[in-house]
Design an enzyme around this catalytic site. Structure first.
Site, short mmCIF file in Angstrom:
data_model
loop_
_atom_site.label_atom_id
_atom_site.label_comp_id
_atom_site.label_asym_id
_atom_site.label_seq_id
_atom_site.Cartn_x
_atom_site.Cartn_y
_atom_site.Cartn_z
N SER A 30 3.06 -1.08 8.27
CA SER A 30 1.72 -1.45 7.59
C SER A 30 1.70 -1.64 6.23
CB SER A 30 0.91 -0.22 8.28
OG SER A 30 1.26 0.80 7.85
N LYS A 48 13.36 -1.17 1.06
CA LYS A 48 11.92 -1.27 1.28
C LYS A 48 10.83 -1.74 0.29
CE LYS A 48 9.69 2.67 2.50
NZ LYS A 48 9.28 3.94 3.49
N ASP A 178 4.72 12.15 10.38
CA ASP A 178 4.76 10.87 11.04
C ASP A 178 5.72 10.73 12.04
OD1 ASP A 178 4.35 8.35 11.61
OD2 ASP A 178 4.37 7.46 9.81
#
Length: 342
Positions: A30, A48, A178
């Protein structure tokens, strides 16, 4: 657009930092995407890269969600979700800070040093920036690939992951909250689990740890009244909800204790209790005056616990759940009491 982001972080000649850089991402989520690359010394890394503007839009996006909730009438007006929304903003800003995430990776590498079940990649600090994180590339398959593995391997892997949750809560006092399945990779050749994405790692307050400890102790003893008292303390239910729906809550707790409190192997594939539990919960859900928002710290911890349980259900894992909980609570008590001497 990718070139613009990397040029801003590393300069126009950023490709000189690498022997090879794959422009096509190997994963996307996301707030960013991941590229494979190789450093001049041959070290394979994962890069990333955060999407432009993500961090700047967090507050407005959360405020927009709050506005939609208010306008839709989905939530009773008496519910105060402002503290939860502020906490959501804070955590999302933390997740968008890749320098902080690199620090969390190092923390977890230290906490899990010597644990043969897990691999935590190391960050490449010289190349990491607030919106670009470079780390060791750790190969692996999606964790869902374990569905095709033998039962013993599925059980061992899920026992390691659930054991990690218990250690995070009761030993480390620090949790990666998470449980997205994409944050785990499976190495079939080594039997190890690669842990990824530490943006949501956070400290667990001592009062939350203590409340969960009392909840699990009460569950192990099948003390229904103590379980309900602990559920209020943790924040799952309110005293007002208990007063309005005591019989329903008693039935739900009794059903859960009967199913989860059994000795021996706990079979996550056995969902026979879920239907009756949902039927009971519908009574409370239909009473909007009984709705209750748990504390943010409880919600973050429970997100990890529930997400890990969902993975265990997906893999149809079996494990000695009661024994695992007993062992970790005993270790917690030993650590709290310190060495005993006569």
């Amino acid at each position: 657009q990718l070139n613009q982001v990397l040029a801003r972080e590393w300069g126009a000649d950023w490709r000189g930092q690498f022997a090879h850089f794959e422009a096509t991402p190997i994963a996307a989520a996301s707030i960013g995407q991941v590229h494979r690359a190789a450093l001049p010394d041959g070290q394979v890394v994962a890069v990333k890269v955060q999407y432009p503007g993500v961090a700047r839009s967090i507050d407005a996006d959360v405020d927009n969600v709050a506005s939609l909730l208010r306008m839709s009438g989905m939530l009773p007006h008496r519910l105060d979700i402002a503290p939860l929304l502020e906490e959501a903003k804070r955590q999302l800003h933390e997740e968008a800070d890749y320098i902080r995430e690199a620090q969390q990776m190092r923390r977890y590498r230290t906490m899990l040093a010597g644990d043969p079940a897990f691999i935590v990649p190391f960050p490449v600090d010289a190349l990491s920036r607030k919106q670009v994180l470079v780390m060791e590339f750790a190969p692996g398959e999606p964790i869902e690939a374990l569905q095709a593995a033998p039962q013993a391997i599925r059980d061992r892997t899920m026992a390691a992951l659930l054991g990690l949750v218990l250690r995070e809560l009761f030993e480390f006092g620090y949790m990666q909250t998470d449980p997205n399945f994409a944050n785990y990779r499976w190495q079939a050749e080594t039997g190890r689990i690669v842990l990824l994405d530490f943006g949501a790692a956070r400290a667990v307050p001592s009062h939350t740890i203590e409340a969960y400890s009392r909840l699990l102790h009460a569950g192990l003893q099948s003390d229904q009244d103590a379980v309900i008292a602990a559920l209020i303390e943790v924040g799952f239910i309110s005293a007002a909800t208990l007063q309005r729906h005591r019989r329903v809550i008693d039935d739900m707790v009794s059903l859960t204790l009967k199913h989860a409190g059994r000795a021996g192997q706990f079979d996550f594939a056995d969902r026979s209790f879920v239907g009756p539990l949902l039927q009971h919960s519908e009574t409370i859900f239909a009473d909007r005056g009984a709705w209750h928002v748990p504390p943010a710290d409880t919600l973050f911890v429970q997100r990890k616990i529930s997400g890990t349980a969902l993975l265990a259900i997906r893999l149809e894992a079996r494990m000695p759940l009661r024994d695992m909980v007993t062992a970790v609570l005993n270790r917690q008590e030993t650590q709290a009491n310190g060495p005993q001497c006569e």
